[in-house]
Scaffold this motif. Structure first.
Motif, PDB file in Angstrom:
ATOM      1  N   LEU A 100       0.860  -1.186   0.000  1.00 44.98           N
ATOM      2  CA  LEU A 100       0.000   0.000   0.000  1.00 44.98           C
ATOM      3  C   LEU A 100       0.889   1.227   0.000  1.00 44.98           C
ATOM      4  CD1 LEU A 100      -2.988   0.947   0.218  1.00 44.98           C
ATOM      5  CD2 LEU A 100      -2.579   1.155   2.674  1.00 44.98           C
ATOM      6  N   LEU A 107      -2.875   0.425  -4.099  1.00 41.93           N
ATOM      7  CA  LEU A 107      -2.717  -0.913  -3.552  1.00 41.93           C
ATOM      8  C   LEU A 107      -2.188  -1.803  -4.664  1.00 41.93           C
ATOM      9  CD1 LEU A 107      -3.111  -2.941  -1.230  1.00 41.93           C
ATOM     10  CD2 LEU A 107      -5.367  -3.430  -2.219  1.00 41.93           C
ATOM     11  N   LEU A 110      -9.963  -2.746   0.375  1.00 42.52           N
ATOM     12  CA  LEU A 110      -8.844  -3.629   0.665  1.00 42.52           C
ATOM     13  C   LEU A 110      -9.352  -5.067   0.732  1.00 42.52           C
ATOM     14  CD1 LEU A 110      -7.018  -1.563   3.433  1.00 42.52           C
ATOM     15  CD2 LEU A 110      -6.626  -1.558   0.966  1.00 42.52           C
TER      16      LEU A 110
END
Length: 74
Positions: free
Chosen positions: A26, A37, A60
């Motif tokens: 990240l 990401l 995420l």
């Protein structure tokens, strides 16, 4: 204290983490105003990246499994 080295974070460090098999990297890039990401590492680099501008949410994947609110990075 060591000064920030964004070029190292964007290049050699990212490729080194991929080569080591780190599943995700990240990158909070204050210069560009983005959060990226990186995923799917191989021996040389990450094969996938998802980038959002500060202020947008970044989903995420597992094992994190939440939407990162990037508005605090502005």
């Amino acid at each position: 204290m060591t000064a920030a080295r964004p070029a190292r974070d964007r290049g050699p460090r990212r490729r080194g983490y991929a080569a080591a098999g780190i599943p995700f990297y990240l990158l909070v890039d204050r210069t560009e105003g983005t959060v990226t990401l990186y995923g799917e590492p191989d021996a040389e680099d990450y094969r996938q990246d998802v980038r959002v501008l500060f202020g947008k949410e970044l989903d995420l994947p597992e094992p994190f499994a939440f939407a990162l609110d990037t508005s605090a990075f502005r």
